[in-house]
Design a protein around this motif. Structure first.
Motif, PDB file in Angstrom:
ATOM      1  N   ARG A 174      40.520  38.983  47.328  1.00 29.60           N
ATOM      2  CA  ARG A 174      40.918  39.046  45.931  1.00 29.60           C
ATOM      3  C   ARG A 174      42.027  38.037  45.633  1.00 29.60           C
ATOM      4  NH1 ARG A 174      41.871  44.136  45.719  1.00 29.60           N
ATOM      5  NH2 ARG A 174      39.726  44.702  45.226  1.00 29.60           N
ATOM      6  N   TYR A 178      41.853  35.390  42.726  1.00 35.75           N
ATOM      7  CA  TYR A 178      42.882  35.264  41.692  1.00 35.75           C
ATOM      8  C   TYR A 178      43.401  33.826  41.621  1.00 35.75           C
ATOM      9  CZ  TYR A 178      43.222  40.325  41.091  1.00 35.75           C
ATOM     10  OH  TYR A 178      42.969  41.645  40.814  1.00 35.75           O
ATOM     11  N   TYR A 182      43.145  31.342  38.472  1.00 33.99           N
ATOM     12  CA  TYR A 182      44.356  30.777  37.870  1.00 33.99           C
ATOM     13  C   TYR A 182      44.254  29.260  37.774  1.00 33.99           C
ATOM     14  CZ  TYR A 182      49.163  29.224  37.324  1.00 33.99           C
ATOM     15  OH  TYR A 182      50.298  28.595  36.877  1.00 33.99           O
ATOM     16  N   ARG A 235      50.743  40.026  43.624  1.00 34.18           N
ATOM     17  CA  ARG A 235      50.231  40.484  42.323  1.00 34.18           C
ATOM     18  C   ARG A 235      51.292  40.340  41.240  1.00 34.18           C
ATOM     19  NH1 ARG A 235      47.238  40.523  40.031  1.00 34.18           N
ATOM     20  NH2 ARG A 235      46.434  42.499  39.230  1.00 34.18           N
ATOM     21  N   SER A 296      39.033  43.364  37.002  1.00 37.34           N
ATOM     22  CA  SER A 296      38.825  41.910  36.921  1.00 37.34           C
ATOM     23  C   SER A 296      37.466  41.592  36.314  1.00 37.34           C
ATOM     24  CB  SER A 296      38.957  41.282  38.307  1.00 37.34           C
ATOM     25  OG  SER A 296      37.934  41.733  39.180  1.00 37.34           O
TER      26      SER A 296
END
Length: 540
Positions: A174, A178, A182, A235, A296
């Motif tokens: 994950r 992410y 981004y 996170r 997500s």
């Protein structure tokens, strides 16, 4: 949002072309400061052509204003995102018209493309470095799984080791996802971006280093606490990055509030898992991992656009999205190949262990082609471009397939080292260790299950695409018939452990099964009118 006009493009092209300089040893005229100084190029000889690189992209700001590269407003920019505008602004000729020092024109002097304003080119360079980091992380996870599942006196069963591996793999996957999202949405290649990316990479490396000790009883849970802390810090870092974007782009603020609330709620589950004893700890970890992925998915769905204010919408860069997942597939296979070579598990010389390594390598190679060949359709619509739920299923299948391939890699390495041990529990050999025999049996079952699951995921991924081939396009026009042999192959692979095989025998038979599937699909995917040998002067 950037605004680009044809006038500015023309002026930029003229400025770029003005940097082409004709050099002669006997004519060292004064050059403008904005052009290459030929007097410092004493190595240039008459009659030769040399390319002087010029950086097309602007590098004038330490910190750039945040931009939402994959968001658009129908009334302001139509359906064009800033990323698409940037690509349209830089036609291929702009990236190829580089500064030259020559006595004449040259085709080769107009092919310099390393310095480019193309954001996709910048992505690729960053993505490559990120993937190198994940090679080491997933190799550590796979190696740790192999030691726990098949090692001696580990105190846990293969099923428990698999569960622990899943709980460790999903968070690090994950984090990769992410970071991919981004960079695709907000990357601007300035000082803040570069520091943010390296900060996330440092956290992920710390996670990968400590992951093998997460469930070690002697550690008293300290490593698991450290992993949870590292994940929560990462996170929080992404959350702060999204806050920065929302500060400059108001239409993202409602989405940021949703991310803030969901992160706090799920973060509470992660924090609770630190203090709750077993087996409640596992339940909280499963729940936290199970809730985070659907959120997500929701943000990436059309429903997520409702969180964007002012009529803004999100448009995914499908090509990069698919390429990144395909690249991660190569990383996973590369990890399996790397484990076959690292430390020379086959030992000295050419022996049965060597044969196991070679057949395993061939199996990985065939899996590579089966995945990328898909259903062999000539014309199709990719699953990521179809109905909103198909991209999510496509992504979920990839996550499952990646985990299965990592388990397969760990199992195969164990079989390479212990390929002389049979899984027939009825055999009694004096020097055969019962523990190694049981571990080998577990490794063969794990390898068969992982390989069958990976084959099943590849088949589903291929079927999610929509085939558009007309009749009589291929030898076997129905893709269902082309992919049909995968089903008995999966069943046969799952039955291999029942045959009481050694490690080398399992690798050989598994390789034969996937090779037969590969050969069938290669033939069935040939175009009508195929020939054994291409004619000598075939016009392309």
């Amino acid at each position: 949002m950037d605004r680009y006009s044809p006038t500015s493009d023309t002026q930029e092209l003229q400025d770029l072309r003005s940097k082409t300089v004709t050099f002669d040893e006997h004519d060292l005229s004064q050059q403008p400061t904005s052009e290459p100084d030929t007097r410092s190029r004493q190595w240039v000889r008459r009659g030769t052509t040399h390319t002087v690189e010029s950086r097309v992209f602007h590098h004038a700001y330490i910190i750039k204003r945040p931009r939402a590269l994959q968001f658009y407003h129908p009334e302001v920019s139509g359906s064009t995102t800033p990323l698409e505008k940037s690509l349209a602004k830089e036609p291929s000729r702009l990236s190829r018209e580089s500064s030259n020092i020559s006595n004449g024109s040259s085709e080769d002097s107009q092919k310099e493309e390393r310095s480019t304003d193309n954001p996709l080119k910048q992505y690729q360079r960053v993505d490559l470095f990120i993937d190198l980091v994940w090679v080491g992380i997933i190799a550590n996870l796979s190696g740790s799984f192999g030691e726990q599942a098949f090692g001696e006196n580990t105190g846990i069963t293969s099923g428990e080791a698999t569960g622990e591996f899943i709980l460790l793999f999903i968070p690090i996957w994950r984090m990769w996802d992410y970071l991919r999202e981004y960079i695709g949405c907000y990357y601007k290649d300035d000082l803040t971006d570069r520091n943010f990316i390296i900060w996330i990479l440092l956290l992920c490396v710390l996670y990968g280093i400590n992951a093998p000790f997460a469930f070690t009883p002697a550690d008293e849970g300290n490593s698991l606490k450290l992993l949870i802390a590292i994940y929560l810090i990462a996170r929080l870092s992404f959350l702060l990055a999204h806050l920065l974007q929302a500060t400059f782009m108001p239409f993202l603020r409602r989405q940021f509030l949703f991310q803030l609330v969901s992160t706090v709620v799920i973060g509470g589950l992660w924090v609770a898992a630190i203090y709750v004893p077993y087996p409640g700890k596992f339940a909280l970890l499963i729940l936290a991992n199970g809730l985070e992925q659907p959120i997500s998915f929701y943000l990436a769905s059309p429903l997520g656009d409702r969180l964007l204010t002012g009529g803004w919408k999100r448009s995914v860069n499908v090509d990069r999205y698919v390429e990144r997942h395909e690249g991660f597939f190569i990383i996973i296979l590369g990890e399996g190949v790397f484990r076959l070579i690292e430390g020379s598990p086959s030992g000295l010389g050419i022996n049965t262990h060597t044969g196991t390594v070679l057949t395993a390598l061939l199996m990985y190679y065939i899996l590579h082609w089966i995945y990328f060949n898909g259903d062999q359709s000539k014309s199709f619509v990719h699953a990521v471009r179809r109905t909103w739920w198909k991209p999510f299923l496509w992504k979920f299948l990839h996550i499952v397939m990646f985990g299965a391939l990592l388990i397969l890699a760990a199992s195969v390495v164990f079989l390479v080292k212990n390929d002389s041990i049979s899984t027939d529990s009825k055999e009694t050999v004096a020097d055969q260790d019962a523990a190694v025999e049981k571990a080998t049996q577990n490794a063969i079952w794990a390898a068969s299950t992982a390989l069958a699951l990976a084959m099943f995921c590849m088949m589903c991924v291929a079927l999610l695409n929509r085939a558009l081939d007309k009749k009589h396009t291929l030898v076997i026009n129905s893709r269902w018939i082309r992919l049909l042999p995968r089903i008995p192959a999966i069943v046969l692979i799952m039955c291999l452990p029942l045959m009481h095989l050694t490690g080398s025998e399992w690798c050989g038979l598994a390789c034969i099964v996937v090779y037969v599937v590969f050969m069938w699909e290669t033939f069935a995917g040939l175009e009508k009118g195929w020939m054994w040998l291409e004619p000598k002067d075939e016009d392309k």
